[in-house]
Structure formats: structure tokens, C-alpha cells
Design an enzyme around this catalytic site. Sequence first.
Site, PDB file in Angstrom:
ATOM      1  N   GLY A   9      -1.999  -3.841   2.108  1.00  0.00           N
ATOM      2  CA  GLY A   9      -1.967  -2.499   1.617  1.00  0.00           C
ATOM      3  C   GLY A   9      -2.728  -2.726   0.215  1.00  0.00           C
ATOM      4  O   GLY A   9      -3.145  -1.764  -0.295  1.00  0.00           O
ATOM      5  N   ASN A  10      -2.568  -3.837  -0.521  1.00  0.00           N
ATOM      6  CA  ASN A  10      -3.069  -4.028  -2.025  1.00  0.00           C
ATOM      7  C   ASN A  10      -4.520  -3.908  -1.959  1.00  0.00           C
ATOM      8  O   ASN A  10      -5.079  -3.947  -2.997  1.00  0.00           O
ATOM      9  CB  ASN A  10      -2.635  -5.429  -2.623  1.00  0.00           C
ATOM     10  N   LYS A 121      11.609   2.257   9.200  1.00  0.00           N
ATOM     11  CA  LYS A 121      10.255   2.191   8.393  1.00  0.00           C
ATOM     12  C   LYS A 121      10.254   3.518   7.756  1.00  0.00           C
ATOM     13  O   LYS A 121      10.048   4.697   8.216  1.00  0.00           O
ATOM     14  CB  LYS A 121       9.131   2.259   9.614  1.00  0.00           C
ATOM     15  N   LYS A 205       1.203  -3.208  10.877  1.00  0.00           N
ATOM     16  CA  LYS A 205      -0.015  -3.754  11.044  1.00  0.00           C
ATOM     17  C   LYS A 205      -0.221  -5.258  11.332  1.00  0.00           C
ATOM     18  O   LYS A 205      -1.332  -5.773  11.759  1.00  0.00           O
ATOM     19  CB  LYS A 205      -1.016  -3.205   9.979  1.00  0.00           C
ATOM     20  N   LYS A 263       4.103 -10.896   7.832  1.00  0.00           N
ATOM     21  CA  LYS A 263       2.750 -11.681   7.819  1.00  0.00           C
ATOM     22  C   LYS A 263       3.279 -13.137   8.289  1.00  0.00           C
ATOM     23  O   LYS A 263       2.539 -13.648   9.230  1.00  0.00           O
ATOM     24  CB  LYS A 263       2.250 -11.655   6.273  1.00  0.00           C
TER      25      LYS A 263
END
Length: 301
Positions: A9-10, A121, A205, A263
Site C-alpha cells: 500500500g505504501n 477486515k 492481496k 507477507k
Amino acid sequence: MLVVIALGGNALIQRNQPPEVEIQRENIRKAAQAIACVAKHHQVVVTHGNGPQVGLLAMQAEAYQGVKPYPLDVLDAETEGAIGYLIEQELYNQRLDQSIVTLLTQIEVDPNDPAFTHPTKPIGAVYSEIEAKRLAKERGWTIAPDGNAYRRVVPSPEPKRILELSTIGLLIKAGVLVVCTGGGGIPVIVTPSGSIYGVEAVIDKDLATALLATELQADALLLLTDVEAVYANWGTPEAEPLSTVTPQQLSHYRFASGSMQPKVEAACRFVTATGKMAGIGKLEQVTEILAGQRGTIVKVN
């Protein structure tokens, strides 16, 4: 090599930045420069997050009372197209000698996934307790505490199957740089008769990207963020970066559920399934991560 690159997102909105288009464009321009360094030597597939953007669209929908708010699957599709457009355009501006395309990607989820009965979420605006309870009653939302306020929480089911996988494969064989599976893809269910329906959910994602990379038999998966590596004991005086690790070694650590844990989970899934390497690290160091010189490299041995 076929390299799947997931932009955190960054890469779109840095911490504490408002989700304005020009700010996103500038951040994506920097991401495109990094991606181009890899794409000049390897076949690349790009995925990205959409958390702030889908939350913004949900809030904008709430502000207009003339129509019912659009469902999450439609908002997921809208953000996938909009963000893909910006990424695609900035990649073109890097003068890459190849075609680039953004593909809206539907991902099948199980309608019986436990996530549908346990939404976790958070999306959209923050509300007072009174307002949150009113909206929950009126719209059937699930709400949960978020600091001193409340937010809507939605299901985040496991990604099971990428419906456009064969199309993505054909584009790759044709030498096209594909931007796909944005925001975890568009969550859908497939009925026994083969009909497809969108569902009110968001898919992680990183996990969707791991599935994509595995199904494409990619040679490497790169999960890019704003930290240089995965840290053991993050947030403590004993914090230390992990350089080269196996999925088994990572299983002994605990990571933040809303940031690094997905991640790490995605990297472990890909490496375990394929025996290939995954890297987690800073966007600006993408070529060094791919070379195994920076970031956290996850390998079988």
C-alpha cells in the site's frame, strides 16, 4: 525469469498521506521506476493493494443517499481499474519496449469460508459507538472497535482460484507486462451450474499474489513494502532483520497481523509450493532483493 511483484500500500499512499490522485501518481511513478529496472531483464507481473482506495469509495458512496451504496465487489473492481490505469501509464512512461495491460481479475472464494461468519477486515470511516450501531442495524453491517471509535469490518476469505489465470498466461507468453489481481482481486463465488456472483468481501492481496505466482510457476515472488526486511522481535530492543530464512524458521516467529504477517505467510506458501525464492523488502531495493543481496530472502534451504 518470470517475476511476480506485489506493491504494498505504501507504493500508492504512504503513511499519513491523503489518498489524492496526484499523490498516488507521484508514488506510483517511483514504483514504476523500480519495476522498470526488473522488467528490462525479466518478464514481470505486477499486483497491488487497494485498502485506502476501496475505503475511500465506500465512504463516498455513504455520503450520497440517492442510491444504495455499491457492494464491495464492485468497489474492488473500480479500484483495480483505477489503480491499474495509473500503474500502466507510469510504466509506459518508463519507455519499456513491451506492451502493458491491466486485467480485472476475479478470484473464486468458498461461500462456506469461516471468514464470512467472522468478519475481521476494517474498511471505510470511523464512527462513534451510537452511529456505528445505528448503521449496523440499518444495513446489516458488522462493526468492531478501532481504537476509541468503531469501524465496519468485512469478511476476508481465502483465495481459491483465479478465473482469468489462462488469459494472464497467454498475455505473458505474448511478452506482455500484466498488471492484475489488484487489491487481492474481485471476490466471487461460482455456483455448481457455473454462474459467477460477486460477494461482499475483500481478499488479502499478498495471499492472492502468492496464489497467482504459484499457479503461474513464477521463478520469484517479490513482496515490496516500506521496510528493508522482515524483523524478528519487531518493536523491541531485540529487533533484528532476518536475511535468508526458510519457511520452517519463519514459523517460529510472530508478526503483526495487519502488516507483515500476510507477507510472510504469502512468501512461505509460494516457496513451499514451488521451491523457488521469495523476497520481502523495500521497493527501492527491488533489484538487490531479486539478486538475494537485500531484504529478507525466503528459500527452501
